[in-house]
Structures are given as C-alpha cells and as structure tokens.
Design a protein around this motif. Structure first.
Motif, PDB file in Angstrom:
ATOM      1  N   ALA A 188      29.528 -37.538  16.044  1.00 54.40           N
ATOM      2  CA  ALA A 188      29.869 -38.842  16.183  1.00 54.40           C
ATOM      3  C   ALA A 188      28.702 -39.536  17.255  1.00 54.40           C
ATOM      4  N   SER A 189      28.076 -38.689  17.838  1.00 55.13           N
ATOM      5  CA  SER A 189      27.112 -38.960  18.864  1.00 55.13           C
ATOM      6  C   SER A 189      25.650 -39.269  18.131  1.00 55.13           C
ATOM      7  N   GLY A 190      25.877 -39.118  16.794  1.00 55.19           N
ATOM      8  CA  GLY A 190      24.450 -38.896  16.138  1.00 55.19           C
ATOM      9  C   GLY A 190      24.116 -40.302  15.466  1.00 55.19           C
ATOM     10  N   ASP A 191      23.048 -40.675  14.807  1.00 51.40           N
ATOM     11  CA  ASP A 191      22.184 -41.920  14.407  1.00 51.40           C
ATOM     12  C   ASP A 191      23.247 -42.454  13.353  1.00 51.40           C
ATOM     13  N   LEU A 192      23.560 -41.756  12.368  1.00 53.17           N
ATOM     14  CA  LEU A 192      24.166 -42.108  11.217  1.00 53.17           C
ATOM     15  C   LEU A 192      25.759 -42.857  11.621  1.00 53.17           C
ATOM     16  N   ALA A 193      26.204 -41.914  12.370  1.00 46.97           N
ATOM     17  CA  ALA A 193      27.574 -42.476  12.702  1.00 46.97           C
ATOM     18  C   ALA A 193      27.599 -43.850  13.489  1.00 46.97           C
ATOM     19  N   LYS A 194      26.691 -43.814  14.344  1.00 44.11           N
ATOM     20  CA  LYS A 194      26.576 -45.281  15.095  1.00 44.11           C
ATOM     21  C   LYS A 194      25.936 -46.314  14.228  1.00 44.11           C
ATOM     22  N   LYS A 195      25.007 -45.989  13.363  1.00 47.22           N
ATOM     23  CA  LYS A 195      24.363 -47.043  12.489  1.00 47.22           C
ATOM     24  C   LYS A 195      25.326 -47.294  11.442  1.00 47.22           C
ATOM     25  N   LYS A 196      25.980 -46.338  10.655  1.00 50.76           N
ATOM     26  CA  LYS A 196      26.637 -46.663   9.414  1.00 50.76           C
ATOM     27  C   LYS A 196      27.929 -46.620   9.489  1.00 50.76           C
ATOM     28  N   ALA A 248      32.055 -34.327  18.523  1.00 53.71           N
ATOM     29  CA  ALA A 248      30.549 -33.876  18.685  1.00 53.71           C
ATOM     30  C   ALA A 248      30.308 -33.069  20.043  1.00 53.71           C
ATOM     31  N   ARG A 249      29.189 -32.252  20.267  1.00 53.32           N
ATOM     32  CA  ARG A 249      29.514 -31.586  21.373  1.00 53.32           C
ATOM     33  C   ARG A 249      29.112 -32.325  22.780  1.00 53.32           C
ATOM     34  N   SER A 250      28.306 -33.412  22.490  1.00 52.28           N
ATOM     35  CA  SER A 250      28.071 -34.459  23.854  1.00 52.28           C
ATOM     36  C   SER A 250      29.336 -34.666  24.510  1.00 52.28           C
ATOM     37  N   LYS A 251      29.331 -34.752  25.694  1.00 51.78           N
ATOM     38  CA  LYS A 251      30.418 -34.955  26.579  1.00 51.78           C
ATOM     39  C   LYS A 251      30.794 -36.552  26.657  1.00 51.78           C
ATOM     40  N   GLN A 281      32.755 -27.653  20.198  1.00 54.86           N
ATOM     41  CA  GLN A 281      31.454 -27.038  19.443  1.00 54.86           C
ATOM     42  C   GLN A 281      31.937 -27.114  17.988  1.00 54.86           C
ATOM     43  N   TYR A 282      30.803 -27.046  17.101  1.00 52.22           N
ATOM     44  CA  TYR A 282      31.075 -27.255  15.428  1.00 52.22           C
ATOM     45  C   TYR A 282      31.691 -25.798  15.094  1.00 52.22           C
ATOM     46  N   ASP A 283      31.544 -24.713  15.927  1.00 57.24           N
ATOM     47  CA  ASP A 283      31.956 -23.348  15.457  1.00 57.24           C
ATOM     48  C   ASP A 283      33.289 -22.841  16.065  1.00 57.24           C
ATOM     49  N   SER A 316      28.874 -35.936   9.643  1.00 53.13           N
ATOM     50  CA  SER A 316      27.754 -36.515   9.818  1.00 53.13           C
ATOM     51  C   SER A 316      26.739 -35.697  10.920  1.00 53.13           C
ATOM     52  N   ILE A 317      26.510 -34.474  10.296  1.00 51.94           N
ATOM     53  CA  ILE A 317      25.679 -33.552  10.993  1.00 51.94           C
ATOM     54  C   ILE A 317      24.679 -33.025   9.997  1.00 51.94           C
ATOM     55  N   PRO A 318      23.853 -32.221  11.030  1.00 54.04           N
ATOM     56  CA  PRO A 318      22.784 -31.492  10.132  1.00 54.04           C
ATOM     57  C   PRO A 318      23.476 -30.337   8.986  1.00 54.04           C
TER      58      PRO A 318
HETATM   59  N1  LIG Z   1      20.503 -41.010   9.775  1.00 51.09           N
HETATM   60  C1  LIG Z   1      20.500 -41.649   8.523  1.00 51.09           C
HETATM   61  O1  LIG Z   1      19.834 -42.630   8.267  1.00 51.09           O
HETATM   62  C2  LIG Z   1      20.674 -40.735   7.446  1.00 51.09           C
HETATM   63  C3  LIG Z   1      21.423 -39.425   7.772  1.00 51.09           C
HETATM   64  N2  LIG Z   1      21.592 -38.714   6.689  1.00 51.09           N
HETATM   65  C4  LIG Z   1      22.572 -37.228   7.068  1.00 51.09           C
HETATM   66  O2  LIG Z   1      23.398 -37.688   7.872  1.00 51.09           O
HETATM   67  C5  LIG Z   1      23.721 -36.500   8.818  1.00 51.09           C
HETATM   68  C6  LIG Z   1      23.513 -36.999  10.073  1.00 51.09           C
HETATM   69  O3  LIG Z   1      22.653 -37.579  10.069  1.00 51.09           O
HETATM   70  P1  LIG Z   1      21.934 -38.169  11.817  1.00 51.09           P
HETATM   71  O4  LIG Z   1      23.081 -38.973  12.407  1.00 51.09           O
HETATM   72  O5  LIG Z   1      20.817 -38.846  11.497  1.00 51.09           O
HETATM   73  O6  LIG Z   1      21.582 -36.838  12.376  1.00 51.09           O
HETATM   74  P2  LIG Z   1      21.595 -36.566  14.031  1.00 51.09           P
HETATM   75  O7  LIG Z   1      20.339 -35.737  14.076  1.00 51.09           O
HETATM   76  O8  LIG Z   1      21.388 -37.701  14.754  1.00 51.09           O
HETATM   77  O9  LIG Z   1      22.956 -35.478  14.268  1.00 51.09           O
HETATM   78  C7  LIG Z   1      24.051 -35.797  14.372  1.00 51.09           C
HETATM   79  C8  LIG Z   1      24.845 -35.146  15.852  1.00 51.09           C
HETATM   80  O10 LIG Z   1      24.916 -33.647  15.256  1.00 51.09           O
HETATM   81  C9  LIG Z   1      24.628 -33.137  16.695  1.00 51.09           C
HETATM   82  N3  LIG Z   1      23.332 -32.128  15.976  1.00 51.09           N
HETATM   83  C10 LIG Z   1      22.115 -32.437  15.735  1.00 51.09           C
HETATM   84  N4  LIG Z   1      21.398 -31.373  15.795  1.00 51.09           N
HETATM   85  C11 LIG Z   1      22.023 -30.297  15.844  1.00 51.09           C
HETATM   86  C12 LIG Z   1      21.928 -29.017  15.629  1.00 51.09           C
HETATM   87  N5  LIG Z   1      20.717 -28.377  15.459  1.00 51.09           N
HETATM   88  N6  LIG Z   1      22.781 -28.117  16.013  1.00 51.09           N
HETATM   89  C13 LIG Z   1      24.050 -28.619  16.209  1.00 51.09           C
HETATM   90  N7  LIG Z   1      24.492 -29.953  16.147  1.00 51.09           N
HETATM   91  C14 LIG Z   1      23.410 -30.742  16.093  1.00 51.09           C
HETATM   92  C15 LIG Z   1      24.229 -33.871  17.507  1.00 51.09           C
HETATM   93  O11 LIG Z   1      25.418 -34.078  18.025  1.00 51.09           O
HETATM   94  P3  LIG Z   1      25.939 -33.310  19.416  1.00 51.09           P
HETATM   95  O12 LIG Z   1      24.587 -32.702  20.010  1.00 51.09           O
HETATM   96  O13 LIG Z   1      26.589 -34.339  20.530  1.00 51.09           O
HETATM   97  O14 LIG Z   1      26.762 -32.332  19.081  1.00 51.09           O
HETATM   98  C16 LIG Z   1      24.007 -35.388  16.809  1.00 51.09           C
HETATM   99  O15 LIG Z   1      24.307 -36.231  17.526  1.00 51.09           O
HETATM  100  C17 LIG Z   1      22.377 -35.452   8.254  1.00 51.09           C
HETATM  101  O16 LIG Z   1      22.922 -34.616   7.539  1.00 51.09           O
HETATM  102  C18 LIG Z   1      21.328 -36.338   7.775  1.00 51.09           C
HETATM  103  O17 LIG Z   1      20.617 -35.749   6.830  1.00 51.09           O
HETATM  104  C19 LIG Z   1      21.842 -38.980   5.343  1.00 51.09           C
HETATM  105  C20 LIG Z   1      21.135 -40.246   4.946  1.00 51.09           C
HETATM  106  C21 LIG Z   1      20.591 -41.304   6.128  1.00 51.09           C
END
Ligand SMILES: NC(=O)C1=CN([C@@H]2O[C@H](COP(=O)(O)OP(=O)(O)OC[C@H]3O[C@@H](n4cnc5c(N)ncnc54)[C@H](OP(=O)(O)O)[C@@H]3O)[C@@H](O)[C@H]2O)C=CC1
Ligand SMILES: O=C1O[C@H](COP(=O)(O)O)[C@@H](O)[C@H](O)[C@H]1O
Length: 594
Positions: free
Chosen positions: A115-123, A147-150, A191-193, A221-223
């Motif tokens: 949820a802290s990531g780009d896709l979650a926020k954007k879409k 997500a891991r972020s606090k 944590q994810y695991d 929504s994670i790698p």
């Molecule tokens: N962004 C986009 O426009 C698009 C994205 N996607 C796919 O959607 C998924 C999410 O994309 P997006 O939000 O951009 O990804 P992010 O890189 O922003 O990752 C999302 C969250 O995953 C956690 N994270 C990132 N890298 C790692 C790592 N190496 N190990 C463990 N946790 C990690 C982080 O959260 P925290 O550190 O808080 O745990 C991060 O906020 C991906 O699979 C991407 O390929 C698909 C289409 C478009």
C-alpha cells in the motif's frame, strides 16, 4: 443501503450467462493428485443453472453463497474443504442457509499489499474510491493497506486522500463521500514473509467483519519476487474462514516460460486457479471491452473478420515519455515483456479469436487460448528493436534511456519493438498482425488498426490510380487517449464533378457519451469482487503467450542484438518501416491523414 438500490449498473453484461460454468468450476476447484491440501478451509461455491432469476448473475455472484436463495432442484451446491469438492448435504445446506440469510450478513475485506507503493496510490485506492462513489462496493466493506513501512491509519488516509479525485464531476457531496470512504481505510504494517504479521492482520480484519460471512480480496501491488511469500502467509494466516478468498496478482508474471511456470506452480501451492486473478489492465479499458461487442453484434463487421477481407491488423502502443523513475524495473524486462507479451497480445487474442460459445469467462478464455496456440513463435527476422537516445528540442534536453542512473551504461534493453506475427489457422492464414510498442516517442496512443483489402476491379481508377491498397477501408479503434472508433471510407466530394476523398465515419466517445469512462482498474477490481474472471488471465493463456515470445527473447539476449537508436520524441526506428513494407504494409498511424 441494500443492493437493490445500488446506482452501480446492476447487470454489467448484456446477456445471461451460459448454463455451463458449474461443471468447469467444479473441475477447477477439485484438487489434482499432486496438489497439497489447502492450508485453510476454502468454503462453498454455489452454481446455478440458467433461470430468469440469475440473469443478473454478476450481482448474484458478488455474495455467492450469501445471496442466492436455496432451491435444491435448480442448483448444485459445492463445498470445497481441504481442496476437495463435494456436494453439500441437506444439513450443511440448512447451516449455510442460516449463515446466509441476508446479504447484510456478509462483508468484503480488501487488503492492498504494498500500500505504500506507486501503483496503490496512483491507481488502486482511487479506483476503490470511484467504486465506492458509484455505490458499487457492498454495504459492508473494509480496506486495509499492508506494507513494511510504518504508518498509522491517519497517515495512510492522508496519503490516500491526496490521490482521490471526484472524477464523477457533476455530482455533489464528493468531499463527504471521500471522508466516509477514508474512514473505512486502515493500515497494518508487517513483513511480507511473516505469518505472524498476517495473523495480526487477520485479527484486525475479523474485528471489522464483526462475525459476518467474510470474503477477502488481496491485491498484490508488490514486486513479483515476493508474491509467493505473501500468498503463503495470507493463505495460511489471513484467508477467509467462511467466505471466499481471492488474490489479484499484478504483472509481470515471470520473464519467460520457465519463470512464469514456476510462479504459477508457487501460487498454486496455496491457491486454486479460480482464486488467482492475474490482472492485465488493458483488458479493463473501455474500448478493449468493446472489441467483442463491435465484432460479434454488428453484421457489418463480423462477416468481414478474416483473411478474405482483412489485409493486415496493426496493434500500436506509444508513450511520449521515457522510463524515468522506473529504469530499475524496466531494464530487467524491456518493452517486449512490458507491453507486447501481455497488453498487445491480449488485445490480439480478443480480436482474432473464434466466436465463443457464450460470454462466460471460460468460453472466452478457451477461445483466446486456441488462437494464441495457433500462432507462429516469433522469429528474429520479423522483429525490430530500438532504444531511445538523448534529443534536444526547443532548448530542452530529453535524456537517453542510458542516462537513467538505475540503468547499466551498456544496457541493450529495448525501449521500442516492432514485430510481425502470424496466426496459422484457417481464418487468418497469411494475414500479418503487426505490433509496435515504444517509449519516448512523439505521441501517447494505443490503437488497433484494421486495413481491409481493396474492392475487386478498379471502377474508380481515375481517382485511385494503380495503388489500390492506398484507397482501402481502414477501421481504427482508438483505445486511448480520446477514445474513438472510426472507419475510413472512400467518398465522393460533393459537387458536379466526380472526385473522391477519404473521410471518416466517426464514433467519438466524448461527443457521443456524456458519461466519463471509468478507469480500467475500477472495472477489474469490481470484477474480482464479483468473481467475474472474463478479463483476467488464466494460466494456460499465460503459458501460450510466453511460448510465443520466449524463444525470441532468448535469442535477442544470447546474440546480444543491439537496438537501433532513435531520438527521444521521434517516431521510432526506421527499421519498423522496413519490417512493415516487407509485408506490403504501411503503418496507419504514420500516414498523413491518420
Ligand atoms: N506502478 C505502475 O504504474 C505499475 C506497476 N505494476 C506492477 O505492480 C506492482 C507494484 O508496483 P509499484 O507500486 O510501482 O511498486 P513499488 O516499487 O512502488 O513497490 C510497492 C511496495 O512494495 C514494497 N517493496 C518495494 N520493493 C521491495 C522489495 N525489493 N522487497 C520487498 N518489498 C518491496 C514497498 O513497500 P514497503 O517498503 O513499505 O514494504 C513498496 O512501497 C509491481 O509488480 C509492478 O510491476 C504494473 C503496472 C503498472
Ligand atoms: O503495464 C504498463 O502499462 C503502462 C501503460 O499503461 P496506461 O494505462 O497508462 O496506458 C506502461 O507505462 C508501463 O510501462 C507498463 O508496465
């Protein structure tokens, strides 16, 4: 608010479903001899035979066990316990009836993992809000970010609130709706695991579910390297005990046939295929959804849909920006994996498939698989690759792909590719399907172009000259931006003379429809909540898609083929024109009157 009063379209499919999905779902839910038992109890699917009452089946399926009135003579009840499907006994049925007396007793919990990531926020959060605004979410729902972020709940809400928009503009009380929506968003850091962290999430979800029948949707929504960890922990510690559990998986689904198969195997250790929703957001785009309607419900198109009348088909994707900020991800994949193997190929499959038996998800996906399996694996001589280089225009310097600090200086990763594909079946024998996808080009666009053969004979040779193919019809389906469908026809210029020109019969969405077009993620999220799998990728589709591209990708990498450089903001490598002309084709988007 009850479902009957929803503003959300109550039947999103114009036709009733086929009677048959039951048997297929039974098969999908049954364990294969090698599959280990499911870690928790995945409970109950109800499959109805065709009856007028299930015409609105998508709504019915929103609550599955919870909403369909019991009617033993018309319905087959299935209990899936420890991965074993069996008929539900009368006693069980009474229990189930008690459990599902009213839809008010069920709830949907949506967990956005990452949820802290780009896709979650954007879409994802904006799409969920749009669904809420349209009253498409069930009465009882909760959204958790994980997500891991606090982060506190308040911090998540604050972050999310910045990306929500009142897209549905002419309505009132949007900010009130936003507040109501945000109050239903929560956050759990973990944590994810860690099964323990997911068990904590489970506890919180249960508090919100308050004893109702719980349905749970996890959006990954994670790698991709952490997909399996999350699925394992979620299924062991946070799956629903009495409703459905579904997982939306984001692309990339592997890098080639082997890694994709390994990912599928990993997911299937914890989930059955029916629980896995592999998302390709291009399938949720309005004009892609409309492809089948256009073709199968219009007599003026369907009879023409073959090698007899169609000379070539072009699938074009271009972006007018580079990979800035995503270089790290992109360099590992490249444009062929990022766009062609999924988005463009999915469109191709929908375009070229045979008529499905029905609009049921399995019938459509069966046809897509068939057409994908009829395709010739891509060959190097039918592919051109490119990479953008720096370009200065109007005093602005546009960077090269290699200028990105996260990209290795000697990277050969293509940011552009063009390819000629062929479907070796009776309908499409010999018709080139040309694909083109690129970053940092002169325009942003996604479209399908269908160039028809010329009319036999040459009655109008004084107007057309000898190059009859210049004067053929062309159907353009513009997926984005500015959605439109237009057909180029030859037309007489009004007047006493006999001069012809090419004009467009134009269905321009903004002019024709006042309603704003929903984002693809809205449609797909709603489908996942409703259990509608039509627009999600089944594992055999994915295998067929990778089988087409994997040999080419390996060859490109093994032979270290250097991409042709093209300037940022240009129309791409010249090689793409040679490729098209090898098959007697001109790219439609580059003609003077596109
Ligand atoms: N962004 C986009 O426009 C698009 C994205 N996607 C796919 O959607 C998924 C999410 O994309 P997006 O939000 O951009 O990804 P992010 O890189 O922003 O990752 C999302 C969250 O995953 C956690 N994270 C990132 N890298 C790692 C790592 N190496 N190990 C463990 N946790 C990690 C982080 O959260 P925290 O550190 O808080 O745990 C991060 O906020 C991906 O699979 C991407 O390929 C698909 C289409 C478009
Ligand atoms: O999946 C992806 O899609 C986007 C393009 O999506 P759109 O809906 O904005 O057209 C693309 O930029 C990205 O590289 C790719 O991973």
């Amino acid at each position: 608010m009850a479902f009957s009063s929803l503003k959300c379209p109550s039947s999103r499919f114009a036709f009733p479903p086929s009677p048959g999905p039951g048997s297929r779902r039974v098969a999908a839910a049954s364990p294969s001899p090698s599959r280990p038992p499911l870690p928790r109890r995945f409970f109950s699917k109800r499959i109805s035979s065709r009856s007028p009452r299930n015409r609105h089946w998508s709504v019915v399926s929103m609550h599955e066990a919870a909403t369909v009135p019991l009617s033993p003579e018309k319905e087959i009840d299935l209990k899936v316990e420890n991965g074993v499907a069996s008929a539900i006994s009368a006693e069980d049925n009474r229990d189930l009836a008690a459990l599902s007396t009213s839809k008010k007793d069920s709830t949907v919990s949506i967990t956005v993992v990452g949820a802290s990531g780009d896709l979650a926020k954007k879409k994802i959060f904006p799409a969920l809000f749009a669904l809420y605004y349209e009253d498409c979410l069930p009465e009882h729902f909760t959204i958790f970010g994980y997500a891991r972020s606090k982060m506190t709940d308040a911090e998540l809400r604050n972050t999310v609130s910045r990306t929500l928009t009142c897209r549905i503009d002419k309505r009132e009380n949007c900010s009130e709706k936003m507040d109501q929506f945000l109050r239903r968003c929560f956050y759990h850091s973990g944590q994810y695991d860690s099964e323990e962290n997911f068990a904590e999430l489970d506890k919180k979800l249960k508090e919100h579910e308050a004893g109702r029948l719980s349905n749970r949707l996890f959006y990954l929504s994670i790698p991709p390297n952490i997909f399996i960890d999350v699925v394992k922990c979620a299924s062991k510690s946070a799956s629903s005990a009495n409703g459905w559990t579904r997982v939306i998986v984001e692309k990339p689904f592997g890098r080639d046939s082997e890694s994709s198969a390994a990912l599928t195997r990993g997911l299937k250790e914890y989930l059955v295929e029916d629980q896995i929703f592999r998302i390709d957001h291009y399938l949720g785009k309005e004009l892609v959804e409309n492809l089948s309607v256009l073709r199968f419900s219009n007599l003026v198109f369907e009879p023409l849909w073959s090698r007899q009348y169609i000379r070539n088909v072009q699938l074009i994707f271009s972006e007018d920006f580079g990979t800035e900020g995503r270089g790290g991800y992109f360099d590992n994949y490249g444009i062929i994996r990022d766009i062609m193997q999924n988005h463009l190929l999915q469109i191709l499959a929908l375009f070229a498939m045979e008529t499905p038996v029905s609009l049921d998800a399995e019938d459509i996906r069966n046809e897509k698989v068939k057409v994908l399996r009829s395709m010739r694996p891509l060959q190097l001589e039918n592919v051109v690759i490119g990479q953008y280089k720096s370009h200065t225009k109007g005093g602005t310097i546009y960077p090269a792909y290699l200028d990105d600090k996260t990209v290795p200086k000697d990277s050969l990763t293509p940011t552009f590719a063009a390819a000629a594909l062929f479907i070796d079946n009776a309908r499409w024998d010999g018709v080139p399907f040309l694909m083109k996808a690129g970053k940092a080009l002169h325009t942003r666009r996604a479209e399908i172009r269908v160039q028809f053969r010329h009319v036999p004979g040459n009655l109008y040779k004084r107007s057309f000259g000898t190059d009859l193919d210049r004067a053929t019809n062309e159907l353009v389906i513009r997926v984005q931006p500015d959605e439109a469908i237009y057909l180029k026809i030859n037309n007489k210029i009004p007047g006493l003379g006999m001069r012809l020109d090419r004009s467009n019969l134009n269905l321009h969405y903004a002019a024709r429809y006042s309603k704003e077009i929903p984002d693809a993620y809205e449609r797909l999220l709603l489908d996942a909540i409703e259990g509608e799998r039509r627009l999600f990728i089944r594992s055999d589709e994915l295998d067929a898609a990778w089988a087409l591209f994997t040999p080419l990708l390996k060859e490109l990498e093994e032979k270290k083929i250097a991409p042709e450089l093209y300037p940022y903001g240009s129309r791409g490598p010249v090689g793409a024109h040679y490729l098209a002309s090898k098959y007697g084709v001109r790219w439609g988007d580059l003609s003077s009157e596109h």
